[in-house]
Structure formats: structure tokens, C-alpha cells
Write a protein that holds these residues in place. Structure first.
Motif, PDB file in Angstrom:
ATOM      1  N   GLU A 160       0.838  -1.210   0.000  1.00 46.38           N
ATOM      2  CA  GLU A 160       0.000   0.000   0.000  1.00 46.38           C
ATOM      3  C   GLU A 160       0.868   1.255   0.000  1.00 46.38           C
ATOM      4  O   GLU A 160       0.601   2.217  -0.732  1.00 46.38           O
ATOM      5  N   ALA A 161       1.918   1.244   0.820  1.00 41.82           N
ATOM      6  CA  ALA A 161       2.807   2.405   0.865  1.00 41.82           C
ATOM      7  C   ALA A 161       3.513   2.600  -0.474  1.00 41.82           C
ATOM      8  O   ALA A 161       3.647   3.735  -0.962  1.00 41.82           O
ATOM      9  N   TYR A 162       3.947   1.499  -1.068  1.00 40.88           N
ATOM     10  CA  TYR A 162       4.627   1.577  -2.361  1.00 40.88           C
ATOM     11  C   TYR A 162       3.683   2.090  -3.443  1.00 40.88           C
ATOM     12  O   TYR A 162       4.083   2.913  -4.289  1.00 40.88           O
ATOM     13  N   ALA A 163       2.438   1.624  -3.419  1.00 44.04           N
ATOM     14  CA  ALA A 163       1.465   2.037  -4.439  1.00 44.04           C
ATOM     15  C   ALA A 163       1.242   3.543  -4.416  1.00 44.04           C
ATOM     16  O   ALA A 163       0.929   4.149  -5.447  1.00 44.04           O
ATOM     17  N   GLY A 164       1.410   4.153  -3.245  1.00 46.56           N
ATOM     18  CA  GLY A 164       1.193   5.587  -3.134  1.00 46.56           C
ATOM     19  C   GLY A 164       2.333   6.437  -3.672  1.00 46.56           C
ATOM     20  O   GLY A 164       2.150   7.634  -3.924  1.00 46.56           O
ATOM     21  N   ARG A 167       6.011   4.942  -9.493  1.00 43.41           N
ATOM     22  CA  ARG A 167       5.744   5.441 -10.835  1.00 43.41           C
ATOM     23  C   ARG A 167       5.342   4.258 -11.695  1.00 43.41           C
ATOM     24  O   ARG A 167       6.136   3.349 -11.917  1.00 43.41           O
ATOM     25  N   PHE A 168       4.110   4.256 -12.169  1.00 44.69           N
ATOM     26  CA  PHE A 168       3.583   3.133 -12.939  1.00 44.69           C
ATOM     27  C   PHE A 168       3.781   3.391 -14.422  1.00 44.69           C
ATOM     28  O   PHE A 168       3.882   4.545 -14.853  1.00 44.69           O
ATOM     29  N   PRO A 169       3.806   2.276 -15.224  1.00 43.00           N
ATOM     30  CA  PRO A 169       3.655   0.869 -14.823  1.00 43.00           C
ATOM     31  C   PRO A 169       4.879   0.341 -14.082  1.00 43.00           C
ATOM     32  O   PRO A 169       5.981   0.900 -14.191  1.00 43.00           O
ATOM     33  N   VAL A 170       4.653  -0.751 -13.332  1.00 44.56           N
ATOM     34  CA  VAL A 170       5.727  -1.484 -12.680  1.00 44.56           C
ATOM     35  C   VAL A 170       5.597  -2.950 -13.081  1.00 44.56           C
ATOM     36  O   VAL A 170       4.592  -3.360 -13.672  1.00 44.56           O
ATOM     37  N   PRO A 195      -1.972   1.828  -9.409  1.00 42.68           N
ATOM     38  CA  PRO A 195      -2.062   1.414  -8.000  1.00 42.68           C
ATOM     39  C   PRO A 195      -3.270   0.538  -7.699  1.00 42.68           C
ATOM     40  O   PRO A 195      -3.172  -0.384  -6.882  1.00 42.68           O
ATOM     41  N   ASP A 196      -4.396   0.802  -8.329  1.00 46.75           N
ATOM     42  CA  ASP A 196      -5.582  -0.016  -8.060  1.00 46.75           C
ATOM     43  C   ASP A 196      -5.359  -1.460  -8.491  1.00 46.75           C
ATOM     44  O   ASP A 196      -5.733  -2.404  -7.780  1.00 46.75           O
ATOM     45  N   GLN A 197      -4.757  -1.652  -9.664  1.00 50.79           N
ATOM     46  CA  GLN A 197      -4.469  -3.007 -10.134  1.00 50.79           C
ATOM     47  C   GLN A 197      -3.483  -3.698  -9.213  1.00 50.79           C
ATOM     48  O   GLN A 197      -3.617  -4.884  -8.893  1.00 50.79           O
TER      49      GLN A 197
END
Length: 426
Positions: A160-164, A167-170, A195-197
Motif C-alpha cells: 500500500e505504501a509503495y502504491a502511493g 511510478r507506474f507501470p511497474v 495502484p488499483d491493479q
């Protein structure tokens, strides 16, 4: 198929044994090794899933040992099985692993296997570290070798912390190479768009996610390079080759479908220096990605065994990495020579869907030669045709699946598809 007339003088009294752990019968690397040494008169043996794998039907195979494994067996059982095979062969035999499990098993049980087999001696824990995404990343950081930025989350909260902040995509990959003993977090290299995915996928990864979340190197700004090498006991390269991966299957994320030999002295030096620093000996298959954004080669994979496409590479003296290993471990001199630049390697059963996918995306590596100086086919050989026809017979189901993957990839806009069970190591 183009083959060099040069043939190094090998010790024909020392056989070779193809060692595999797991079920991937359509593996052209093992067939290539059987042909490479078999054409020199070396007696070749192989561990096979059944009597009708392509490798089992090569004319250059002296004997097959039908031994279906899953990768979930206890190491002691696998060592006992190898020793039983060694007794049946009856003389010291060169071991040629085609997957990480086999390479790690040999390194970690070297003392038990040494009386029956020949293999390079390496620090027992090194192949396991190299096969691990986290282990390789840590080795790169310790020795100043560029690699994609990565995190190794220990919990859902970490994700969760990383998703915030990410920089996507990852890209998500399994952290460790040996996921057959338990349910893998992801089926293969998985591109995650946002982040949602990521958070949705991570709900299925359990309390201790066994994944690496890695920087995505956009294919529009990258080039895929490969290095195949054999390092001697003193860690100096006995044979080292560089090439460009033109197509892979699944697209941009899987096994090599087509590649060319291209001279790259800078990449050769980088690879040799890294192997020396970590103390690696033996055959290795490295994947590098050149990032045009910062002008650096970044190491993606260091496979501590022969790669499936190793027969792309041969020097002017007729030496590939498998021949170099046999020569060194039998006390012979490994002839030197320049790599035969411009050669092409094509994996017939996967290059057709790969070609269609790449044509649709319009991507082409800028360093691929406009014309090949010769072509090495993964499966077909005029002097050994049965593996090719056996591959065709066994590819009906996988071939249909490849086409379905291609259609799905087109609908997703080219998102990478995972490597499926049975396709085996690249």
C-alpha cells in the motif's frame, strides 16, 4: 541450418548428461546440447519426462533416463536419483543442467556428486542467490552493476505504501526462482498499470508477499541483449558471446524466439567483470536491457546454467559454451576465436506468433543485422530430424494456446503474458 566446419578435439571417453528438474518436454536447449557434443562423438545421455520427448529421440542420444520430476521433491531424493543414473552410465560424466533447480542442486550437493560426475565447482550458495530476483539485485548493488530499481515488500501494508509513491507501470515477478513447492504469487512477469491493479492483485499474495516490484523499462526506450559465457576455474571467460534478442514469446517478456549475434565489447567486459567479482565459474546465460534514457546496461537475469538459445553462439574455432565446458573439465585447451557475428537463431514453434505480435507493435531492435550470415534453427536439423517432428506433434495444444495468447495480448494492447508451465527455462 548453418554450422561451422571447425570442430574442437574433445575427449570422447567422457559422456555428457542433460539434467532437468520439472516438466517441460519441449525444451530445445537440451536438444541443442545433445547435438553439440554428440556431433563431436561424445556419448550423450539425458533425463527425460517420457520416452517421446524431442530430446529422447535425437540420433545423438546414447541413452535416456525416463524420470518425471515436479521440482517439489526433496533434494536428497534427487541426488540419490542422479547417483543411480551415474552408476548406470558407469564412468565420470559431465553434468549439463538446463534449469535453475538442477544447477542449484548440483552446487549445493557437490561433495556427494563429485565421485560420479564432472561439473564446475562454485560456492555452494551462489547459484541459488543468482537464481533469486532479490539475491541477484543485492549482488548487483554490492558490486556496482546497474539493475532496475526494485522493492521487496514484506506485507500488504508495504505494498500500500509503495502504491502511493510508485511510478507506474511497474513489473511484478516472483522473488525466488523455486516457486513450484508452493503457490506462486504471479504466474510470470506481470506488468501492472496502476495502484488499483497492484492492490487488487496483492490481496491474493498472502501475509508475506513473495514478489519483487520492479521498475518498468519501456520497450520503446530499451534494447534486449543477451550474453552467454563459460567461465573457467580461474573465473576468466573461456568463451563469451554477445547478441541482441529480436523477438521473445510471450512478447517482450518470455523466452527468446529470434536473436542475432552482435559484437558488443562493452557488454562483454561488464559481464566478465561481474562474474569475476562474484566468483562464478561454469556456464551462464545473462539477460541485459540497455536503457536509452540513461545510457546504461541493466542486468535482468543471471541464469547459472546454459540458456536454451546457446547454440546461437559459436566462435571461429567451433566452440560454444557447452563444448567449452566439456573441454575444460576434461583437461583440454579451449580454442580461442572471434564470435561468428551476424548468425541468427530461430525457435520455430514460437517465432511465428512472436513475429505477428512484434509486427503489430512495430518494434525492432536497432542493432539487429538487416541480413543474417547464417541461421541456426532450434529444432530442425537435417542430420537429426526426429526432434523437430516430435516437437510438432507435441505442439498442437501449445500452438493453439500461443495463438490465443496473441489475440488476448492484442486486446490488452500488448501487455506481457506469463510463461506457462511446460515451456521451460529460456
Amino acid at each position: 541450418m548453418a554450422r561451422s566446419a571447425a570442430r574442437p578435439a574433445v575427449d570422447r571417453s567422457v559422456p555428457g548428461l542433460i539434467v532437468k528438474i520439472g516438466a517441460y518436454p519441449l525444451h530445445h536447449g537440451g536438444v541443442g546440447a545433445i547435438r553439440s557434443l554428440g556431433r563431436l562423438g561424445v556419448p550423450m545421455y539425458a533425463v527425460t519426462e517420457d520416452r517421446f520427448t524431442p530430446a529422447a529421440l535425437s540420433r545423438y542420444l546414447r541413452g535416456r533416463f525416463v524420470w518425471p520430476t515436479t521440482g517439489r521433491e526433496e533434494p536428497d531424493r534427487l541426488v540419490t536419483g542422479l547417483l543411480r543414473i551415474g552408476r548406470r552410465i558407469g564412468r565420470p560424466t559431465l553434468l549439463l543442467p538446463t534449469d535453475e533447480e538442477a544447477a542449484v542442486l548440483i552446487a549445493e550437493h557437490a561433495e556427494a556428486l563429485a565421485g560420479s560426475f564432472l561439473f564446475p565447482r562454485v560456492a555452494p550458495g551462489l547459484p541459488r542467490r543468482l537464481a533469486s530476483k532479490q539475491g541477484l539485485h543485492e549482488l548487483c548493488a554490492a558490486h556496482g552493476v546497474p539493475s532496475p530499481a526494485a522493492v521487496f515488500p514484506g506485507s500488504y501494508a508495504d505494498i500500500e505504501a509503495y502504491a502511493g509513491r510508485a511510478r507506474f507501470p511497474v513489473v511484478a515477478k516472483n522473488r525466488e526462482a523455486f516457486v513450484r513447492r508452493e503457490r506462486p504469487a504471479v504466474a510470470g512477469t506481470t506488468r501492472i498499470g496502476g495502484p488499483d491493479q497492484l492492490l487488487d492483485l496483492a490481496r491474493d499474495w498472502g501475509p508475506r508477499p513473495g514478489v519483487i516490484l520492479q521498475e518498468y523499462l519501456p520497450r520503446e526506450q530499451a534494447e534486449d541483449w543477451i550474453v552467454h559465457a563459460c567461465f573457467g576455474a580461474d573465473r576468466a571467460p573461456l568463451a563469451l558471446f554477445t547478441g541482441v534478442k529480436v523477438r521473445s514469446w510471450p512478447p517482450h517478456a518470455g523466452m527468446t524466439a529470434c536473436a542475432y549475434v552482435v559484437d558488443n565489447p562493452e557488454l562483454a567486459t561488464l559481464s566478465a567483470q561481474f562474474a569475476d567479482r562474484i566468483g562464478f565459474t561454469g556456464i551462464a546465460d545473462l539477460d541485459w536491457r540497455f536503457d536509452r534514457r540513461d545510457g546504461r546496461y541493466k542486468l535482468l537475469d543471471f541464469n547459472p546454467r546454459m540458456g536454451a538459445q546457446f547454440r546461437l553462439f559459436e566462435n571461429e574455432a567451433g566452440v560454444d559454451v557447452v563444448r567449452a565446458q566439456h573441454l575444460e573439465l576434461t583437461g583440454r585447451t579451449v580454442p580461442e576465436g572471434a564470435q561468428r557475428a551476424g548468425r541468427r537463431f530461430v525457435v520455430e514453434n514460437v517465432d511465428l506468433p512472436a513475429r505477428l505480435a512484434y509486427r503489430r507493435s512495430g518494434s525492432r531492435p536497432p542493432h539487429a543485422p538487416a541480413r543474417a550470415s547464417g541461421t541456426e534453427l532450434a529444432w530442425f536439423a537435417g542430420d537429426d530430424p526426429l526432434p523437430f517432428f516430435t516437437m510438432l506433434a507435441r505442439s498442437v495444444g501449445p500452438g493453439a494456446r500461443h495463438l490465443r495468447q496473441l489475440r488476448r495480448a492484442g486486446r490488452r494492447g500488448g501487455t506481457e503474458a506469463p510463461l506457462r508451465q511446460g515451456e521451460g527455462p529460456k
